[in-house]
Motif scaffolding. Structure first.
Motif, PDB file in Angstrom:
ATOM      1  N   ASP A   1      -9.759   6.118   1.996  1.00 14.29           N
ATOM      2  CA  ASP A   1      -9.121   5.229   1.022  1.00 14.29           C
ATOM      3  C   ASP A   1      -7.768   4.733   1.540  1.00 14.29           C
ATOM      4  OD1 ASP A   1     -11.178   5.567  -0.830  1.00 14.29           O
ATOM      5  OD2 ASP A   1     -10.192   7.258  -1.812  1.00 14.29           O
ATOM      6  N   PHE A   2      -7.019   5.653   2.147  1.00 12.32           N
ATOM      7  CA  PHE A   2      -5.676   5.338   2.638  1.00 12.32           C
ATOM      8  C   PHE A   2      -5.706   4.160   3.611  1.00 12.32           C
ATOM      9  CE2 PHE A   2      -2.454   6.036   5.978  1.00 12.32           C
ATOM     10  CZ  PHE A   2      -1.287   5.996   5.209  1.00 12.32           C
ATOM     11  N   TRP A   3      -6.590   4.226   4.600  1.00 12.89           N
ATOM     12  CA  TRP A   3      -6.659   3.151   5.589  1.00 12.89           C
ATOM     13  C   TRP A   3      -7.303   1.905   5.002  1.00 12.89           C
ATOM     14  CZ3 TRP A   3      -3.404   3.818   9.225  1.00 12.89           C
ATOM     15  CH2 TRP A   3      -3.131   5.091   9.726  1.00 12.89           C
ATOM     16  N   TRP A   4      -8.221   2.081   4.067  1.00 11.36           N
ATOM     17  CA  TRP A   4      -8.830   0.928   3.397  1.00 11.36           C
ATOM     18  C   TRP A   4      -7.779   0.130   2.649  1.00 11.36           C
ATOM     19  CZ3 TRP A   4      -9.239  -0.492  -1.764  1.00 11.36           C
ATOM     20  CH2 TRP A   4     -10.166  -1.500  -2.070  1.00 11.36           C
ATOM     21  N   CYS A   5      -6.878   0.837   1.953  1.00  4.93           N
ATOM     22  CA  CYS A   5      -5.827   0.166   1.190  1.00  4.93           C
ATOM     23  C   CYS A   5      -4.884  -0.609   2.106  1.00  4.93           C
ATOM     24  CB  CYS A   5      -5.038   1.193   0.376  1.00  4.93           C
ATOM     25  SG  CYS A   5      -5.930   1.879  -1.047  1.00  4.93           S
ATOM     26  N   ILE A   6      -4.520  -0.003   3.234  1.00  7.85           N
ATOM     27  CA  ILE A   6      -3.654  -0.702   4.182  1.00  7.85           C
ATOM     28  C   ILE A   6      -4.344  -1.953   4.712  1.00  7.85           C
ATOM     29  CG2 ILE A   6      -2.657  -0.542   6.510  1.00  7.85           C
ATOM     30  CD1 ILE A   6      -1.850   2.301   5.892  1.00  7.85           C
ATOM     31  N   ASP A   7      -5.629  -1.821   5.000  1.00  3.87           N
ATOM     32  CA  ASP A   7      -6.377  -2.974   5.525  1.00  3.87           C
ATOM     33  C   ASP A   7      -6.450  -4.096   4.498  1.00  3.87           C
ATOM     34  OD1 ASP A   7      -8.103  -3.814   7.918  1.00  3.87           O
ATOM     35  OD2 ASP A   7      -9.428  -4.235   6.212  1.00  3.87           O
TER      36      ASP A   7
ATOM     37  N   ALA B   1      -3.260   1.097  -4.191  1.00  2.13           N
ATOM     38  CA  ALA B   1      -2.836   2.502  -4.107  1.00  2.13           C
ATOM     39  C   ALA B   1      -3.166   3.232  -5.396  1.00  2.13           C
ATOM     40  CB  ALA B   1      -1.335   2.581  -3.845  1.00  2.13           C
ATOM     41  N   TRP B   2      -3.467   4.509  -5.264  1.00  2.00           N
ATOM     42  CA  TRP B   2      -3.624   5.387  -6.424  1.00  2.00           C
ATOM     43  C   TRP B   2      -3.384   6.816  -5.959  1.00  2.00           C
ATOM     44  CZ3 TRP B   2      -7.476   2.620  -4.076  1.00  2.00           C
ATOM     45  CH2 TRP B   2      -8.501   3.338  -3.441  1.00  2.00           C
ATOM     46  N   LYS B   3      -3.036   7.664  -6.857  1.00  2.00           N
ATOM     47  CA  LYS B   3      -2.754   9.048  -6.514  1.00  2.00           C
ATOM     48  C   LYS B   3      -4.051   9.772  -6.164  1.00  2.00           C
ATOM     49  CE  LYS B   3      -0.647  13.294  -8.226  1.00  2.00           C
ATOM     50  NZ  LYS B   3       0.248  13.459  -7.068  1.00  2.00           N
TER      51      LYS B   3
ATOM     52  N   ALA C   1       0.864  -1.187   0.000  1.00  2.00           N
ATOM     53  CA  ALA C   1       0.000   0.000   0.000  1.00  2.00           C
ATOM     54  C   ALA C   1       0.897   1.232   0.000  1.00  2.00           C
ATOM     55  CB  ALA C   1      -0.921   0.008   1.224  1.00  2.00           C
ATOM     56  N   ALA C   2       0.296   2.394  -0.226  1.00  2.00           N
ATOM     57  CA  ALA C   2       1.061   3.638  -0.291  1.00  2.00           C
ATOM     58  C   ALA C   2       1.085   4.328   1.070  1.00  2.00           C
ATOM     59  CB  ALA C   2       0.463   4.578  -1.336  1.00  2.00           C
ATOM     60  N   CYS C   3       2.230   4.942   1.402  1.00  2.00           N
ATOM     61  CA  CYS C   3       2.350   5.668   2.665  1.00  2.00           C
ATOM     62  C   CYS C   3       1.989   7.144   2.504  1.00  2.00           C
ATOM     63  CB  CYS C   3       3.764   5.546   3.218  1.00  2.00           C
ATOM     64  SG  CYS C   3       4.999   6.455   2.267  1.00  2.00           S
TER      65      CYS C   3
ATOM     66  N   ASP D   1       2.603   4.002   9.722  1.00  2.00           N
ATOM     67  CA  ASP D   1       1.145   3.846   9.660  1.00  2.00           C
ATOM     68  C   ASP D   1       0.716   2.388   9.566  1.00  2.00           C
ATOM     69  OD1 ASP D   1       0.445   6.611   9.742  1.00  2.00           O
ATOM     70  OD2 ASP D   1       1.133   6.819   7.676  1.00  2.00           O
ATOM     71  N   LEU D   2       1.446   1.607   8.795  1.00  2.00           N
ATOM     72  CA  LEU D   2       1.123   0.181   8.668  1.00  2.00           C
ATOM     73  C   LEU D   2       1.302  -0.524  10.010  1.00  2.00           C
ATOM     74  CD1 LEU D   2       0.527  -2.414   7.078  1.00  2.00           C
ATOM     75  CD2 LEU D   2       2.946  -2.460   6.413  1.00  2.00           C
TER      76      LEU D   2
END
Length: 611
Positions: free
Chosen positions: A288-294, A280-282, A256-258, A313-314
């Motif tokens: 979205d950020f936390w969804w991607c990590i999950d 991840a996407w720009k 995922a993106a940080c 964050d991860l």
């Protein structure tokens, strides 16, 4: 004076036509016209402009052999009508021409007459007319406008011409996408961009020699066989080379993106196409950020046993949501100031339940990624977003650690007047010795043109500072965390936010004063530009070796604490990059090694040595 004009067919046979005075006694400088220019000026077939037929006085008979410039033309060219010629021997007629705006014509018998005013037209060159006729249609203009917009807003990416080129605003979370192998275990902006991303990865490989060397050396053995690495870093072409290297070393990866702004969509697509579960996407939202990590962590039938984090964050998410996962995790590798700070807090509180490697404070990260990388990328990020000139600008850099040192050196070299703020007396003294004025932010906030934060702290630039800034002051952050600038305090009803381009906002006060805020206070260089690939090769190799070390360490070597990368590994990473410069290391003799008390193969400096 007479101008010879020929048709396109005749002009093809004539290399050059000259302008000459009809009267030998009134010689003037000659002007040569190229064949193309002569063809462009030729009248249309059928005798010229039908709306304004030239009078008979303008059409002298074809000159005979040997007379005037026509002698240089072929017989076909000699039949082409000439443009008007004005005899200027009579100053009275010349005066009348200037006063009335008309034009005197000379007939073959020498009679001077006034040409009709309708004849006086601006010449329209054929090639210009053709060029203007190529203007885009309504649809074409819209496409052109969007292309220009994209080249500005997505200038951080070398793929700006195709990144996000569609008008589809559907969230990637709502799309059903599959790669060519039929897998849908990923979430990226557009999987169709994979080909472009693959080209960017191939370019990055050329500047990452150490990782490519690790791949070659690992062909026989797989030091990460069985490793299941979950990562949260900037997803760029350089990260892609690291991920594919980890795959070549035997690891399985989910990523995922940080940072919500640093992802290169085409690179994420290329990784997904190559079988890497990437989420991840720009331009992700916070949700979205936390969804991607999950999605990286919480997957049925897959349990991570290694963590590679940038910012913590991860690690924080797993501690918060899935603490039982740490029973099978062998170690954490962290590369940022913010993330390392979080790890030390966990360790101090007795909550760190696995060994962690502090890559950020390794020499190869501090002295190369932090210093040399920021020295180049700070200028890149500011130029791409603001097109500003640095010479003579007053800049305050908050923090004189390695990042601050790099930023100050670059700005000073460009002719900026640089101030520094610091809390550490040692770093403060370094700033003074390097020729920078050490100040408190309050002392210069009203006069500076640019404010750059490089501390890793919070509320370094407060609302009070923002209120006192001069009009058009540029505010940005070069630290990892987005807490250094109090952006939240700017989201109030009395202030107006105006988007200028991607990652560039005007924040406007009621009296009309505005500041230019970059990347909403997030990391400037990776949000608004790119960073040098070669420097990231050093950092990525350090990360790969740290993962290998923690994963293969025998039971008990590392406790539940935070460790620095062994000095020997730092030296190994550096040695892998020296061949790029055709550099040749000097080797110690046995006598020299004995005199210094060193092993001939290193390490060459004690752990406390500061490079």
């Amino acid at each position: 004076m007479s101008v010879q004009v020929v048709s396109a067919a005749a002009a093809a046979k004539v290399p050059e036509v000259e302008l000459k005075d009809l009267s030998p006694s009134e010689a003037e400088p000659q002007l040569g016209l190229s064949t193309a220019a002569v063809s462009a000026m030729a009248p249309p077939a059928g005798g010229g402009d039908p709306e304004a037929p030239a009078p008979a006085a303008e059409r002298p008979p074809a000159p005979g052999p040997g007379s005037g410039p026509a002698a240089a033309l072929s017989p076909a060219a000699g039949k082409v009508p000439q443009a008007s010629a004005m005899k200027r021997s009579d100053p009275h007629h010349q005066h009348q021409r200037h006063r009335d705006g008309g034009e005197a014509l000379v007939s073959p018998d020498g009679t001077v007459t006034e040409a009709p005013r309708t004849v006086k037209k601006q010449i329209q060159f054929a090639d210009q007319k053709q060029e203007f006729n190529k203007r885009p249609t309504k649809i074409g203009r819209r496409s052109l406008s969007r292309s220009i917009s994209q080249s500005s807003t997505d200038s951080y990416s070398s793929a700006a011409s195709y990144t996000d080129s569609s008008d589809d605003e559907t969230s990637p979370r709502d799309k059903q996408q599959k790669n060519s192998k039929g897998s849908s275990d990923f979430c990226v902006k557009n999987i169709k961009q994979a080909e472009f991303g693959r080209r960017e990865i191939e370019i990055a490989e050329q500047e990452m020699p150490a990782l490519m060397a690790l791949r070659k050396r690992a062909q026989g053995e797989k030091p990460l066989a069985g490793a299941k690495i979950v990562g949260c870093t900037h997803i760029t072409a350089q990260t892609a080379v690291l991920m594919e290297t980890l795959g070549a070393l035997g690891a399985q990866c989910r990523w995922a993106a940080c940072n919500i702004y640093s992802t290169l969509n085409e690179v994420a697509a290329a990784l997904a196409e190559n079988g890497f579960p990437v989420f991840a996407w720009k331009g992700e939202s916070e949700d979205d950020f936390w969804w991607c990590i999950d999605r990286c962590v919480n997957v049925e039938g897959w349990q991570p046993n290694m963590i590679l984090d940038d910012g913590g964050d991860l690690t924080h998410w797993i501690y918060k949501k899935y603490p039982n996962m740490f029973k099978k995790i062998k170690g954490i590798v962290e590369e940022s100031v913010t993330g390392v700070h979080r790890l030390y807090q966990l360790s101090k509180a007795g909550k760190l339940c696995v060994p962690a490697m502090n890559v950020n404070d390794s020499v190869t990260k501090q002295k190369f990624d932090n210093l040399y990388c920021c020295r180049e990328s700070i200028l890149d990020g500011l130029k791409r977003t603001t097109d500003m000139m640095f010479g003579g600008k007053q800049v305050v850099v908050c923090g004189y650690g390695e990042v601050g040192k790099g930023c100050c050196a670059a700005l000073k070299a460009m002719g900026s007047i640089v101030y520094v703020t610091e809390i550490d007396p040692i770093c403060a003294l370094q700033a003074c010795m390097d020729g920078f004025r050490l100040v408190k932010l309050n002392e210069v906030i009203r006069q500076v043109d640019i404010v750059i934060t490089c501390t890793g702290n919070k509320n370094v630039v407060t609302r009070e500072h923002l209120d006192r800034m001069k009009n058009s002051c540029i505010v940005c952050n070069m630290g990892h965390s987005n807490t250094e600038i109090d952006v939240a305090s700017l989201r109030t009803p009395e202030l107006t936010w105006e988007r200028v381009r991607s990652q560039v906002d005007h924040v406007i006060w009621p009296d009309g004063k505005r500041i230019v805020l970059l990347a909403e206070g997030r990391l400037l260089n990776l949000s608004c530009s790119t960073v040098p690939t070669f420097v990231l090769s050093i950092t990525a190799t350090t990360q790969a070796l740290a993962l290998i070390e923690l994963y293969n360490a025998p039971e008990g070597r590392y406790k539940q604490d935070v460790y620095l990368l062994p000095k020997k590994m730092d030296e190994y990473v550096a040695s892998l990059h020296l061949p790029t410069f055709d550099a040749h290391l000097t080797e110690l003799t046995d006598e020299q090694a004995k005199y210094l008390g060193l092993n001939k193969n290193g390490p060459f400096k004690p752990n406390y040595y500061r490079y």
